[in-house]
Design a protein around this motif. Structure first.
Motif, PDB file in Angstrom:
ATOM      1  N   ALA A 136       0.834  -1.210   0.000  1.00 21.34           N
ATOM      2  CA  ALA A 136       0.000   0.000   0.000  1.00 21.34           C
ATOM      3  C   ALA A 136       0.864   1.253   0.000  1.00 21.34           C
ATOM      4  O   ALA A 136       0.562   2.220  -0.723  1.00 21.34           O
ATOM      5  CB  ALA A 136      -0.930  -0.005   1.213  1.00 21.34           C
ATOM      6  N   PHE A 137       1.935   1.264   0.790  1.00 26.72           N
ATOM      7  CA  PHE A 137       2.825   2.426   0.817  1.00 26.72           C
ATOM      8  C   PHE A 137       3.498   2.618  -0.547  1.00 26.72           C
ATOM      9  O   PHE A 137       3.627   3.743  -1.020  1.00 26.72           O
ATOM     10  CB  PHE A 137       3.875   2.289   1.915  1.00 26.72           C
ATOM     11  N   CYS A 138       3.919   1.525  -1.176  1.00 29.51           N
ATOM     12  CA  CYS A 138       4.532   1.614  -2.511  1.00 29.51           C
ATOM     13  C   CYS A 138       3.535   2.195  -3.510  1.00 29.51           C
ATOM     14  O   CYS A 138       3.857   3.119  -4.262  1.00 29.51           O
ATOM     15  CB  CYS A 138       5.024   0.246  -2.978  1.00 29.51           C
ATOM     16  N   GLU A 139       2.327   1.640  -3.524  1.00 35.35           N
ATOM     17  CA  GLU A 139       1.304   2.098  -4.465  1.00 35.35           C
ATOM     18  C   GLU A 139       0.865   3.536  -4.200  1.00 35.35           C
ATOM     19  O   GLU A 139       0.466   4.248  -5.121  1.00 35.35           O
ATOM     20  CB  GLU A 139       0.096   1.158  -4.430  1.00 35.35           C
ATOM     21  N   ALA A 140       0.956   3.974  -2.944  1.00 33.17           N
ATOM     22  CA  ALA A 140       0.566   5.343  -2.585  1.00 33.17           C
ATOM     23  C   ALA A 140       1.689   6.345  -2.850  1.00 33.17           C
ATOM     24  O   ALA A 140       1.496   7.546  -2.701  1.00 33.17           O
ATOM     25  CB  ALA A 140       0.147   5.401  -1.119  1.00 33.17           C
ATOM     26  N   GLY A 141       2.861   5.830  -3.224  1.00 34.84           N
ATOM     27  CA  GLY A 141       3.982   6.720  -3.500  1.00 34.84           C
ATOM     28  C   GLY A 141       4.649   7.261  -2.249  1.00 34.84           C
ATOM     29  O   GLY A 141       5.311   8.307  -2.287  1.00 34.84           O
ATOM     30  N   VAL A 142       4.507   6.543  -1.127  1.00 34.94           N
ATOM     31  CA  VAL A 142       5.155   6.963   0.115  1.00 34.94           C
ATOM     32  C   VAL A 142       6.665   6.862  -0.079  1.00 34.94           C
ATOM     33  O   VAL A 142       7.163   5.855  -0.577  1.00 34.94           O
ATOM     34  CB  VAL A 142       4.694   6.073   1.298  1.00 34.94           C
ATOM     35  N   ALA A 143       7.375   7.932   0.283  1.00 35.72           N
ATOM     36  CA  ALA A 143       8.837   7.931   0.180  1.00 35.72           C
ATOM     37  C   ALA A 143       9.405   6.880   1.127  1.00 35.72           C
ATOM     38  O   ALA A 143       8.900   6.704   2.242  1.00 35.72           O
ATOM     39  CB  ALA A 143       9.384   9.309   0.526  1.00 35.72           C
ATOM     40  N   ASN A 144      10.432   6.180   0.693  1.00 33.82           N
ATOM     41  CA  ASN A 144      11.091   5.147   1.498  1.00 33.82           C
ATOM     42  C   ASN A 144      10.076   4.157   2.084  1.00 33.82           C
ATOM     43  O   ASN A 144       9.979   4.002   3.297  1.00 33.82           O
ATOM     44  CB  ASN A 144      11.914   5.776   2.631  1.00 33.82           C
ATOM     45  N   PRO A 145       9.324   3.469   1.231  1.00 38.86           N
ATOM     46  CA  PRO A 145       8.239   2.618   1.729  1.00 38.86           C
ATOM     47  C   PRO A 145       8.702   1.502   2.667  1.00 38.86           C
ATOM     48  O   PRO A 145       7.988   1.175   3.619  1.00 38.86           O
ATOM     49  CB  PRO A 145       7.589   2.066   0.462  1.00 38.86           C
ATOM     50  N   GLU A 146       9.867   0.924   2.426  1.00 39.58           N
ATOM     51  CA  GLU A 146      10.354  -0.146   3.311  1.00 39.58           C
ATOM     52  C   GLU A 146      10.617   0.406   4.707  1.00 39.58           C
ATOM     53  O   GLU A 146      10.213  -0.182   5.706  1.00 39.58           O
ATOM     54  CB  GLU A 146      11.630  -0.790   2.737  1.00 39.58           C
ATOM     55  N   GLU A 147      11.278   1.541   4.776  1.00 41.58           N
ATOM     56  CA  GLU A 147      11.570   2.165   6.073  1.00 41.58           C
ATOM     57  C   GLU A 147      10.289   2.607   6.768  1.00 41.58           C
ATOM     58  O   GLU A 147      10.114   2.398   7.973  1.00 41.58           O
ATOM     59  CB  GLU A 147      12.502   3.359   5.889  1.00 41.58           C
ATOM     60  N   ARG A 148       9.360   3.195   6.018  1.00 38.50           N
ATOM     61  CA  ARG A 148       8.095   3.653   6.612  1.00 38.50           C
ATOM     62  C   ARG A 148       7.285   2.463   7.135  1.00 38.50           C
ATOM     63  O   ARG A 148       6.636   2.557   8.176  1.00 38.50           O
ATOM     64  CB  ARG A 148       7.260   4.439   5.596  1.00 38.50           C
ATOM     65  N   THR A 149       7.352   1.338   6.417  1.00 39.41           N
ATOM     66  CA  THR A 149       6.659   0.138   6.867  1.00 39.41           C
ATOM     67  C   THR A 149       7.276  -0.368   8.168  1.00 39.41           C
ATOM     68  O   THR A 149       6.557  -0.697   9.116  1.00 39.41           O
ATOM     69  CB  THR A 149       6.692  -0.959   5.784  1.00 39.41           C
TER      70      THR A 149
END
Length: 173
Positions: A136-149
């Protein structure tokens, strides 16, 4: 006949709910199926009609707790606008935590139980949540999705600890 089936389904759910309460309050190792039965207002043999062992009852309780989180998050992932995704997931988890505190305490305890089946259930739950949030973070364009997850999951675990030890200041952002 359908009525007794419905009753059996309800009784099974009652047993699972009682198990979540008992396991979260006194721990898996100290809890007995007799205590679960008493909490569910049924006989101990009736517990064994649905669950062959105390471990299978715990595994079902763990699965129920993860299912609640996963289904709730799935709804958020499918409906939240990208810019509000993380905030809505956090809000949803805080809501689950407030309404179903025993399930969170159950998960906290289960993390330290050494039986392989229980560890596997916990790994599976974390993996499903991690994979869903990361996607979901990847698809939403969240910066640094792995770190944010990773931070999202870490915050959730810290919130569980904060509630368990009654230290709400750990939950402030």
């Amino acid at each position: 006949m359908a009525k007794s089936g419905t009753t059996a389904v309800n009784r099974r759910a009652d047993i699972i709910s009682a198990a979540i309460e008992v396991f979260s309050e006194i721990g898996y190792y100290r809890a007995t199926t007799a205590e679960v039965a008493k909490r569910a207002n049924i006989s101990q043999p009736y517990v064994f009609r649905f669950f062959a062992t105390k471990e299978s009852l715990l595994l079902t309780a763990i699965e129920a707790s993860w299912t609640r989180v996963i289904e709730s998050f799935r709804t958020i992932v499918e409906t939240a606008p990208p810019e509000a995704l993380e905030k809505q997931l956090i809000y949803e988890y805080e809501s689950i935590q407030a309404k179903h505190q025993n399930e969170m305490f159950l998960q906290l305890q289960a993390q330290s139980i050494r039986e392989e089946a229980i560890q596997a259930a916990m790994r599976d739950g974390f993996k499903q949540v991690r994979d869903m949030v990361l996607k979901a973070f990847c698809e939403a364009g969240v910066a640094n999705p792995e770190e944010r997850t990773l931070l999202f999951l870490a915050r959730g675990m810290l919130c569980n600890v904060a509630v368990a030890i009654k230290m709400p200041e750990l939950m402030k952002s």
